[in-house]
Design a protein around this motif. Structure first.
Motif, PDB file in Angstrom:
ATOM      1  N   ILE A 152       0.937  -1.047   0.000  1.00  0.00           N
ATOM      2  CA  ILE A 152       0.098   0.086   0.065  1.00  0.00           C
ATOM      3  C   ILE A 152       0.927   1.153   0.018  1.00  0.00           C
ATOM      4  N   LEU A 153       2.019   1.262   0.630  1.00  0.00           N
ATOM      5  CA  LEU A 153       2.698   2.301   0.858  1.00  0.00           C
ATOM      6  C   LEU A 153       3.583   2.486  -0.246  1.00  0.00           C
ATOM      7  N   LEU A 154       3.899   1.519  -0.976  1.00  0.00           N
ATOM      8  CA  LEU A 154       4.484   1.441  -2.528  1.00  0.00           C
ATOM      9  C   LEU A 154       3.745   2.168  -3.404  1.00  0.00           C
ATOM     10  N   ASP A 155       2.362   1.578  -3.523  1.00  0.00           N
ATOM     11  CA  ASP A 155       1.390   2.263  -4.496  1.00  0.00           C
ATOM     12  C   ASP A 155       0.982   3.623  -4.162  1.00  0.00           C
ATOM     13  N   SER A 156       0.967   3.858  -2.987  1.00  0.00           N
ATOM     14  CA  SER A 156       0.630   5.493  -2.633  1.00  0.00           C
ATOM     15  C   SER A 156       1.682   6.384  -3.015  1.00  0.00           C
ATOM     16  N   THR A 157       2.780   5.712  -3.372  1.00  0.00           N
ATOM     17  CA  THR A 157       4.130   6.428  -3.649  1.00  0.00           C
ATOM     18  C   THR A 157       4.204   6.745  -5.053  1.00  0.00           C
ATOM     19  N   ILE A 158       4.249   5.368  -5.753  1.00  0.00           N
ATOM     20  CA  ILE A 158       4.220   5.267  -7.300  1.00  0.00           C
ATOM     21  C   ILE A 158       3.399   5.684  -8.079  1.00  0.00           C
ATOM     22  N   ILE A 159       2.130   5.288  -7.774  1.00  0.00           N
ATOM     23  CA  ILE A 159       0.798   5.761  -8.566  1.00  0.00           C
ATOM     24  C   ILE A 159       0.917   7.325  -8.853  1.00  0.00           C
ATOM     25  N   PRO A 160       0.931   8.113  -7.870  1.00  0.00           N
ATOM     26  CA  PRO A 160       0.942   9.429  -8.301  1.00  0.00           C
ATOM     27  C   PRO A 160       2.104   9.894  -9.265  1.00  0.00           C
TER      28      PRO A 160
END
Length: 362
Positions: A152-160
């Motif tokens: 979740i932390l990775l997605d919240s960083t990489i998706i933006p």
């Protein structure tokens, strides 16, 4: 050079093999593809804002893209902050929840004993056995939870970041697609891209509208039956309702647990179930056909099949991405002559009457 025309019995296995290969590639690289596709959907949603900032207000492309991503992130953070504040407030009632939960469990034990002739001791023995099995797998469960949090932390960083890059290089990607095909097909490409943008925008806006309506209806119903945190629970239900099938079940469990802050009465829990059922009936029979299905024009069979396949391949993210990806495929199929039958198969056109016309050969 004229294109080679293959008979159907050769063409169909080739198409099927291609689909299998693409599905396998997506499966083994699902973590990357889901992030890119999520960012693509968000970028398409933000394109009107990006265009307004870039062309009307004359923001540089970098600044316009960053502004769009920051506005979207602020909207998401605002919702999460409200939920976190309410959950923190709910945590103050933990002792009350624990007390009412124990009282409710005792009532359930008595009900099972009275109707199924299973003693309370046997019920507790079975629960202890299940609990011990869960404890044995505790290490794996904790490891999975830590892995999920890191994802979740990775997605919240990489998706933006991906969303920013999609907006920044929007024209670059379109020119790349134009270079892939012949000039005489550029009008078809332009039509496909414009329809994809319109369809995805309408779909996501429809999802947001559906989420708001479900949240309001659920909050209203929970307020009527006297649930304390009705606004929070209504909002959670609206958000989780975006996850097909399992979202509403999770929301129901959370609502039942939260209701224990006030009372352990069975009537309250029954009222929650009735509220959820009524809201789901309204959602499935009015909101989804009117707001969602009218935007993507995918029939129910293909939608359900796509959601199941998406969930199998990529979990909740795959279920969420299934419908917009199917809508994109249908737009492409409808505008390519050789693929038009597949587009028709995915659509929701219902012919009133079909008659086979067989010419007699003399």
């Amino acid at each position: 050079m004229e294109p080679v025309k293959l008979p159907f019995y050769v063409k169909f296995p080739c198409i099927l093999l291609s689909v299998i290969c693409l599905t396998y590639i997506f499966y083994i690289a699902k973590d990357i593809f889901t992030q890119v596709l999520m960012a693509f959907l968000f970028a398409v949603l933000l394109v009107p804002i990006f265009t307004f900032l870039n062309t009307k207000i004359k923001f540089p492309r970098y600044l316009a893209a960053i502004t769009c991503v920051l506005l979207f992130a602020a909207f998401i953070i605002g919702i999460l902050a409200f939920i976190s504040y309410q959950v923190t407030d709910m945590a103050n009632d933990f002792e009350t929840i624990k007390k009412n939960a124990n009282a409710f469990i005792i009532e359930v034990h008595k009900f099972i004993k009275g109707n199924f002739n299973v003693s309370i001791g046997e019920q507790k023995k079975y629960i202890n056995t299940v609990t011990k099995d869960s404890v044995k797998n505790g290490t794996g469960t904790i490891g999975s939870a830590i892995l999920s949090i890191s994802d979740i932390l990775l997605d919240s960083t990489i998706i933006p970041i991906y969303t920013f890059l999609f907006l920044l290089y929007k024209d670059h990607f379109i020119l790349f697609l134009a270079k892939l095909i012949d000039k005489e097909n550029h009008l078809v490409l332009k039509d496909i891209l414009s329809q994809i943008k319109v369809s995805i925008n309408k779909y996501i806006v429809g999802l947001i509208l559906e989420m708001i309506i479900v949240s309001v209806l659920t909050s209203l119903g929970l307020w009527i039956i006297g649930i304390k945190y009705f606004i929070l629970l209504g909002l959670i239900t609206g958000i989780l309702n975006l996850i097909p099938y399992i979202g509403i079940l999770i929301a129901g469990i959370i609502t039942v647990l939260a209701s224990l802050t006030g009372s352990s009465e069975t009537s309250i829990i029954l009222g929650i179930l009735i509220v959820n059922i009524i809201v789901q009936l309204i959602d499935n029979n009015i909101l989804v056909p009117l707001i969602i299905n009218s935007k993507v024009e995918i029939n129910a069979f293909v939608s359900i099949l796509g959601i199941i396949i998406g969930g199998t391949l990529a979990g909740i993210s795959g279920m969420f991405l299934a419908i917009p990806l199917l809508a994109i495929l249908k737009i492409i199929f409808d505008r390519i002559e050789s693929l038009e039958p597949w587009g028709y198969l995915m659509g929701n056109d219902m012919p009133s009457k079909f008659i086979w016309r067989i010419r007699k050969i003399k």
